[in-house]
Design an enzyme around this catalytic site. Structure first.
Site, PDB file in Angstrom:
ATOM      1  N   HIS A  11      -3.797   7.125   2.214  1.00  0.00           N
ATOM      2  CA  HIS A  11      -4.171   5.767   1.830  1.00  0.00           C
ATOM      3  C   HIS A  11      -5.554   5.480   2.425  1.00  0.00           C
ATOM      4  CE1 HIS A  11      -3.944   1.668   0.779  1.00  0.00           C
ATOM      5  NE2 HIS A  11      -3.857   1.216   2.016  1.00  0.00           N
ATOM      6  N   CYS A  18       0.808  -1.231   0.000  1.00  0.00           N
ATOM      7  CA  CYS A  18       0.000   0.000   0.000  1.00  0.00           C
ATOM      8  C   CYS A  18       0.838   1.278   0.000  1.00  0.00           C
ATOM      9  CB  CYS A  18      -0.947  -0.010   1.185  1.00  0.00           C
ATOM     10  SG  CYS A  18      -1.999  -1.460   1.200  1.00  0.00           S
ATOM     11  N   ASN A  76      -9.942  -0.400  -0.235  1.00  0.00           N
ATOM     12  CA  ASN A  76      -8.482  -0.334  -0.222  1.00  0.00           C
ATOM     13  C   ASN A  76      -7.934  -1.057  -1.446  1.00  0.00           C
ATOM     14  OD1 ASN A  76      -5.741  -0.693   0.248  1.00  0.00           O
ATOM     15  ND2 ASN A  76      -5.976  -1.373   2.355  1.00  0.00           N
TER      16      ASN A  76
HETATM   17  C1  COA Z   1      -9.989  -4.869  10.283  1.00  0.00           C
HETATM   18  C2  COA Z   1     -10.748  -3.815  11.074  1.00  0.00           C
HETATM   19  C3  COA Z   1     -11.716  -3.120  10.151  1.00  0.00           C
HETATM   20  C4  COA Z   1     -11.515  -4.501  12.179  1.00  0.00           C
HETATM   21  O1  COA Z   1     -12.252  -3.519  12.884  1.00  0.00           O
HETATM   22  P1  COA Z   1     -12.229  -3.459  14.474  1.00  0.00           P
HETATM   23  O2  COA Z   1     -13.197  -2.449  14.871  1.00  0.00           O
HETATM   24  O3  COA Z   1     -10.789  -3.275  14.871  1.00  0.00           O
HETATM   25  O4  COA Z   1     -12.734  -4.853  14.837  1.00  0.00           O
HETATM   26  P2  COA Z   1     -11.999  -5.921  15.728  1.00  0.00           P
HETATM   27  O5  COA Z   1     -10.824  -6.477  15.005  1.00  0.00           O
HETATM   28  O6  COA Z   1     -11.763  -5.316  17.085  1.00  0.00           O
HETATM   29  O7  COA Z   1     -13.130  -6.995  15.814  1.00  0.00           O
HETATM   30  C5  COA Z   1     -14.362  -6.761  16.453  1.00  0.00           C
HETATM   31  C6  COA Z   1     -15.274  -7.908  16.157  1.00  0.00           C
HETATM   32  O8  COA Z   1     -15.766  -7.758  14.810  1.00  0.00           O
HETATM   33  C7  COA Z   1     -15.614  -8.979  14.126  1.00  0.00           C
HETATM   34  N1  COA Z   1     -15.464  -8.732  12.707  1.00  0.00           N
HETATM   35  C8  COA Z   1     -14.330  -8.594  11.984  1.00  0.00           C
HETATM   36  N2  COA Z   1     -14.631  -8.404  10.696  1.00  0.00           N
HETATM   37  C9  COA Z   1     -15.978  -8.423  10.617  1.00  0.00           C
HETATM   38  C10 COA Z   1     -16.882  -8.270   9.541  1.00  0.00           C
HETATM   39  N3  COA Z   1     -16.470  -8.078   8.267  1.00  0.00           N
HETATM   40  N4  COA Z   1     -18.197  -8.316   9.812  1.00  0.00           N
HETATM   41  C11 COA Z   1     -18.647  -8.505  11.054  1.00  0.00           C
HETATM   42  N5  COA Z   1     -17.834  -8.659  12.111  1.00  0.00           N
HETATM   43  C12 COA Z   1     -16.526  -8.620  11.891  1.00  0.00           C
HETATM   44  C13 COA Z   1     -14.394  -9.606  14.743  1.00  0.00           C
HETATM   45  O9  COA Z   1     -14.379 -11.003  14.489  1.00  0.00           O
HETATM   46  C14 COA Z   1     -14.591  -9.272  16.202  1.00  0.00           C
HETATM   47  O10 COA Z   1     -15.479 -10.193  16.747  1.00  0.00           O
HETATM   48  P3  COA Z   1     -15.201 -10.786  18.225  1.00  0.00           P
HETATM   49  O11 COA Z   1     -15.251  -9.580  19.123  1.00  0.00           O
HETATM   50  O12 COA Z   1     -16.319 -11.741  18.377  1.00  0.00           O
HETATM   51  O13 COA Z   1     -13.846 -11.400  18.139  1.00  0.00           O
HETATM   52  C15 COA Z   1      -9.770  -2.795  11.700  1.00  0.00           C
HETATM   53  O14 COA Z   1      -9.023  -3.414  12.708  1.00  0.00           O
HETATM   54  C16 COA Z   1      -8.833  -2.204  10.712  1.00  0.00           C
HETATM   55  O15 COA Z   1      -9.223  -1.461   9.843  1.00  0.00           O
HETATM   56  N6  COA Z   1      -7.511  -2.461  10.854  1.00  0.00           N
HETATM   57  C17 COA Z   1      -6.530  -1.912   9.987  1.00  0.00           C
HETATM   58  C18 COA Z   1      -6.635  -2.586   8.660  1.00  0.00           C
HETATM   59  C19 COA Z   1      -5.800  -1.938   7.615  1.00  0.00           C
HETATM   60  O16 COA Z   1      -5.581  -0.765   7.628  1.00  0.00           O
HETATM   61  N7  COA Z   1      -5.347  -2.765   6.678  1.00  0.00           N
HETATM   62  C20 COA Z   1      -4.679  -2.389   5.514  1.00  0.00           C
HETATM   63  C21 COA Z   1      -3.387  -1.779   5.753  1.00  0.00           C
HETATM   64  S1  COA Z   1      -2.777  -1.229   4.254  1.00  0.00           S
END
Ligand code: COA
Length: 323
Positions: free
Chosen positions: A248, A112, A278
């Site tokens: 990004h 990215c 993304n």
């Molecule tokens: C991935 C991301 C969206 C998850 O959001 P979050 O608010 O942090 O969610 P969490 O990881 O704390 O998970 C919360 C719950 O949602 C669930 N969950 C994850 N993806 C889900 C989805 N698509 N739909 C529903 N629930 C989901 C998880 O399993 C978790 O459940 P649990 O509490 O039973 O374990 C977030 O962490 C994120 O954006 N991270 C950075 C990613 C990024 O920038 N990547 C690219 C870099 S270039």
């Protein structure tokens, strides 16, 4: 010599995958995806459409917008991609031959952060006199390396491409400062395997995107402000002078966190994640063009482009918009 961007073109594949489509195959909801990421839909390449095809379409769009003369004199093509058609030849060589360019060509793979890394490399070539005009493309087909059964990653990515021309621009315009870095110790938090079976630290490599969302979120909210400030400082600017930031587009909440940490008006940040998600190395040119089309970036604007992601790696560029 001042080097800047003199034109940009983009491409998004025809097929649109809405959050509501994902509800049918994953344990997720449109409400969850929109509220946790800001994404509503993403574009997905056809089965027989690969990264080089998307890159070529973005260059065609560049030519349609700016005229065929924009490719005249291009002597270097760089494609930033983590999803090349082949290990070799480079995707850049496929673009070079498609357009009949008399140019050197290579890919860079920084996921990215790749497009802004490529801008930095391209600018340095022009300053060094090795090249006069560089075609810098970010193009990705992440849909082909995403695990469509993993709701933690599948909802986040889409396919797309963006292409820009870098060349000498008048005084007062163009790139003023860059900032970049990498920390491979974070490889375990975000990777997609190729030939290797394990990371050097022992974690298994799967042939698709694997992510620890929480760790990447922490990294992103820390490094984005750092990279913005680094590029601004290297440009000799004050943060307050910056008119637009093109970040990004990984998660709208990461962008909000950066604006809060920097105490910057959120309206200065271009946000286009809703409609394309993304796209790894293609994201920033897509967001940049969105900003231009919306009239949010015009000649003389002081703009910071900032990327982060797999590596872990980060990159930012401060430039005065030239056209
Ligand atoms: C991935 C991301 C969206 C998850 O959001 P979050 O608010 O942090 O969610 P969490 O990881 O704390 O998970 C919360 C719950 O949602 C669930 N969950 C994850 N993806 C889900 C989805 N698509 N739909 C529903 N629930 C989901 C998880 O399993 C978790 O459940 P649990 O509490 O039973 O374990 C977030 O962490 C994120 O954006 N991270 C950075 C990613 C990024 O920038 N990547 C690219 C870099 S270039």
């Amino acid at each position: 010599m001042n080097v800047g961007i003199s034109g940009i073109g983009t491409y998004l594949p025809e097929k649109v995958l809405h959050n509501t489509d994902l509800e049918l195959t994953l344990e997720t909801t449109d409400e969850w995806i929109q509220s946790r990421t800001g994404i509503r839909e993403r574009h997905i390449a056809a089965d027989d459409e690969f990264t080089s095809h998307l890159a070529i379409r973005a260059v065609e769009n560049l030519v349609a917008k700016h005229g065929a003369a924009i490719l005249e004199g291009v002597d270097l093509v760089i494609v930033a991609t983590a999803t090349p058609d082949a290990y070799f030849p480079s995707t850049a060589a496929l673009v070079q031959t498609h357009f009949g360019l008399k140019a050197a060509a290579f890919d860079i793979m920084v996921a990215c952060a790749g497009w802004v890394y490529a801008l930095n490399v391209a600018r340095a070539q022009i300053i060094a006199g090795t090249s006069q005009k560089v075609l810098v493309i970010g193009a990705e087909t992440f849909s082909k390396i995403v695990n469509w059964y993993d709701r933690n990653t599948a909802v986040l990515f889409g396919d797309g491409a963006g292409a820009a021309i870098l060349e000498a621009v008048p005084n007062g315009f163009g790139f003023a400062g860059f900032y970049w870095g990498a920390d491979g110790s974070g490889a375990k938090y975000l990777h997609a395997g190729a030939l290797g079976k394990r990371l050097p630290t022992g974690e298994p490599l799967e042939p698709f995107v694997v992510q620890n969302g929480r760790e990447v979120f922490k990294f992103a909210t820390r490094v984005m402000p750092e990279a913005i400030l680094g590029a601004v400082k290297n440009a000799g600017w004050e943060l307050e002078e910056v008119t637009r930031i093109v970040p990004h587009q990984a998660n709208a909440r990461i962008i909000e966190a950066a604006s809060e940490r920097l105490k910057l008006d959120p309206n200065k940040f271009i946000v286009s994640i809703e409609r394309h998600a993304n796209n790894s190395a293609a994201t920033i040119p897509l967001a940049l063009e969105h900003g231009i089309n919306q009239g949010l970036i015009t000649q003389g604007d002081k703009v910071v482009l900032v990327g982060f992601g797999g590596g872990l790696a980060w990159s930012a560029a401060a430039l005065t918009w030239a056209y």
